[in-house]
Design a protein around this motif. Structure first.
Motif, short mmCIF file in Angstrom:
data_model
loop_
_atom_site.label_atom_id
_atom_site.label_comp_id
_atom_site.label_asym_id
_atom_site.label_seq_id
_atom_site.Cartn_x
_atom_site.Cartn_y
_atom_site.Cartn_z
N HIS A 111 53.20 51.08 49.44
CA HIS A 111 53.92 49.81 49.26
C HIS A 111 53.20 48.63 49.96
O HIS A 111 53.15 47.52 49.41
CB HIS A 111 55.34 50.01 49.83
N HIS A 115 51.50 45.18 48.41
CA HIS A 115 51.77 43.79 48.81
C HIS A 115 50.46 42.99 48.85
O HIS A 115 50.45 41.81 48.51
CB HIS A 115 52.43 43.74 50.19
N SER A 166 55.57 41.14 56.13
CA SER A 166 56.79 41.52 55.40
C SER A 166 57.93 41.76 56.38
O SER A 166 57.80 41.53 57.59
CB SER A 166 56.52 42.74 54.53
N ASP A 335 59.56 42.22 47.56
CA ASP A 335 59.38 43.55 46.96
C ASP A 335 59.57 43.49 45.44
O ASP A 335 60.54 42.92 44.95
CB ASP A 335 60.37 44.54 47.57
ZN ZN Z 1 57.77 45.03 51.01
#
Ligand code: ZN
Ligand code: KG4
Length: 368
Positions: A111, A115, A166, A335
Motif C-alpha cells: 500500500h 502511494h 499518510s 487511499d
Molecule cells: Zn494510505
C-alpha cells in the motif's frame, strides 16, 4: 492489460479499473468517514464490517463505470499490507476469490509503495513502451513532470526521493526504479497524518483532522507559537512528531494543565493550527531536501493523504526548485484502488506471474 485494483487497508473500500498501469477507467472509493467520525478515529471492528457490506457494490460500480465485465479483467491487484489486519483480509479474500472464479492471476501490492506510484501514474511517458520496469537509464528521456510543459526541458525522475506522508506512515526512500527502493528514514512515533488528526482532536475538530487543521491554519499566524518537530539521534532523515503534538497540548491546556491556557478564541485556535502545520512542514521539507541532495536524487515523489494539503504543495513547489516535483493527481492522494491497480501492472510485468493463493495479508510490510 486491464487490472482490477482492490484497496481495503484502512477506512476506505475502493475498487478501480486501470489499463496499462496509467489509464484510469474507474476509481470507486467508498469512504467510511461518517462511520468513524463520531468516535474521533477508525474503529477496526466497524471498519471490517463496513468493508464486507460495501466491497461487492464497489466492485460492481467500478466495472460498470469502466464499461467492462469481469471477464475483461486480466489481473487482480490487491493491497495486502501494511494496514489493519481484518480490513486487509477482506480485500485479499475478495481478490483470491475472483482469481479462482475467473482463472486470472492476482498480485499482492504494498500500500505504501502504491502511494508513491500514485504520483507517477499520471506520467506514462516515464515508463518504457514495453511496460517493463524502468531503470534509471531506460526510457526516461521522455519524462514529463507535473510542473513541466512538453516544450520545457524534460526532467528526469530517477533516482527519486519518495516521500510518504499518510495517516499511518511517514517515510523517506530512495527510488532507483519502480520496485527498487532504499528506506532512509521513517517516523519513530506518530505518522504525520496521525499528528494532524490528534491535534485536531485536541481542538475538538472532527475526524479526519488534516483538512480541518489546514482550513483553520489559513486564518492563523504561524509565528505565534515556536513549535518544532523532533530530531532522531543518528538518524537525520527519520521523523518524530509526538513531542510536537505534546507541545500543542501544553499550549492548549497551559503548562499546569488547565489554569493558564493560551487558547481561548477562534483566532488562538487558528494560530495554533498554523504554527503546528508550519513546524511539521518545516521539518519534512528540510529533511526531504537534504536527503535528496545527499543521495543525488533528481526528483521528489510525494504520496499519501497529507499531500492533499495545499500549503504543503505551495511550499514545496517554491522551496525545492532544484528538483522535479511529482504530486498525486486529484483523487490519488488519499487511499484509492487506482494506485494499487497501476502499480500492480508494473509489478506483474516485472515478476512475470501472480502470487500464490497462500499469500496472507500483513499488518507491517517494509517498503524495502
Ligand atoms: Zn494510505
Ligand atoms: O494516505 P491516507 O488516505 O491513509 C493512510 O494510508 O494512512 O491518509 C489519511 C491521512 C489522515 O491522517 C488525514 O488527516 C490526512 O491524511 N490528510 C491531511 C489532509 N487531507 C488528509 N492532512 C493534512 N492536510 C490535509 N489537507
Amino acid at each position: 492489460m486491464i487490472v482490477l485494483g482492490i484497496e481495503t487497508s484502512c477506512d476506505e473500500t475502493s475498487c478501480a479499473v486501470v489499463e496499462n498501469g496509467h489509464r484510469i477507467l474507474s476509481n470507486v472509493v467508498a469512504t467510511q468517514i461518517d462511520l468513524h467520525a463520531q468516535y474521533g478515529g477508525v474503529v477496526p471492528e466497524l471498519c471490517c464490517r463496513r468493508h464486507v457490506d460495501v466491497i461487492i457494490p464497489a466492485l460492481k460500480e467500478s466495472l460498470s463505470k469502466a464499461h467492462i465485465s469481469l471477464e475483461d479483467v486480466d489481473l487482480i491487484a490487491v493491497a495486502h499490507g501494511p494496514g489493519l489486519i481484518g480490513a486487509l483480509l477482506i480485500g485479499v479474500s475478495a481478490a483470491k476469490s475472483l482469481s479462482v472464479a475467473l482463472n486470472k492471476p492476482f498480485l499482492g501490492v504494498n500500500h505504501i509503495e502504491a502511494h508513491l506510484y500514485a504520483a507517477l501514474m499520471s506520467h506514462p511517458a516515464l515508463f518504457t513502451p514495453s511496460g517493463k520496469i524502468l531503470d534509471s537509464g531506460e526510457g526516461l528521456s521522455a519524462a514529463v513532470c507535473s510542473e513541466a510543459l512538453d516544450s520545457d526541458p524534460i526532467p528526469q525522475a530517477f533516482p527519486a526521493l519518495g516521500i510518504v506522508l499518510s495517516g499511518g506512515h511517514t517515510a523517506l526512500a530512495i527510488m532507483n526504479a519502480i520496485g527498487d527502493y532504499q528506506l532512509i528514514g521513517e517516523t519513530v512515533d506518530d505518522a504525520i497524518g496521525e499528528a494532524f488528526d490528534k491535534v485536531a482532536k485536541l481542538l475538538g475538530l472532527p475526524y479526519p483532522g488534516g483538512p480541518e487543521v489546514e482550513a483553520l491554519a489559513l486564518k492563523g499566524n504561524s509565528k505565534r507559537f515556536a513549535f518544532k518537530a523532533g530530531r532522531v539521534k543518528e538518524h537525520p532523515f527519520s521523523f518524530s512528531f509526538s513531542g510536537l503534538k505534546t507541545a500543542v497540548l501544553y499550549a492548549l491546556k497551559g503548562q499546569d494543565f488547565g489554569r493558564q491556557s493560551q487558547i481561548r478564541s477562534d483566532q488562538d485556535k487558528a494560530d495554533l493550527c498554523a504554527s503546528f502545520q508550519k513546524a511539521a512542514f518545516d521539518d519534512i521539507i528540510a529533511k526531504a531536501s537534504s536527503a535528496a541532495r545527499e543521495h543525488g536524487c533528481r526528483s521528489l515523489v510525494f504520496g499519501g493523504g497529507v499531500t492533499n494539503n495545499q500549503e504543503l504543495r505551495r511550499r514545496v513547489d517554491k522551496e525545492c526548485r532544484d528538483f522535479a516535483i511529482f504530486w498525486p493527481a486529484q483523487g490519488l492522494s488519499l487511499d484509492n484502488a487506482a494506485m494499487i491497480a497501476g502499480l500492480g501492472y508494473h509489478l506483474y510485468l516485472h515478476k512475470g506471474q501472480g502470487d500464490e493463493l497462500s499469500l496472507e495479508p500483513v499488518t507491517r510490510l517494509p517498503l524495502a
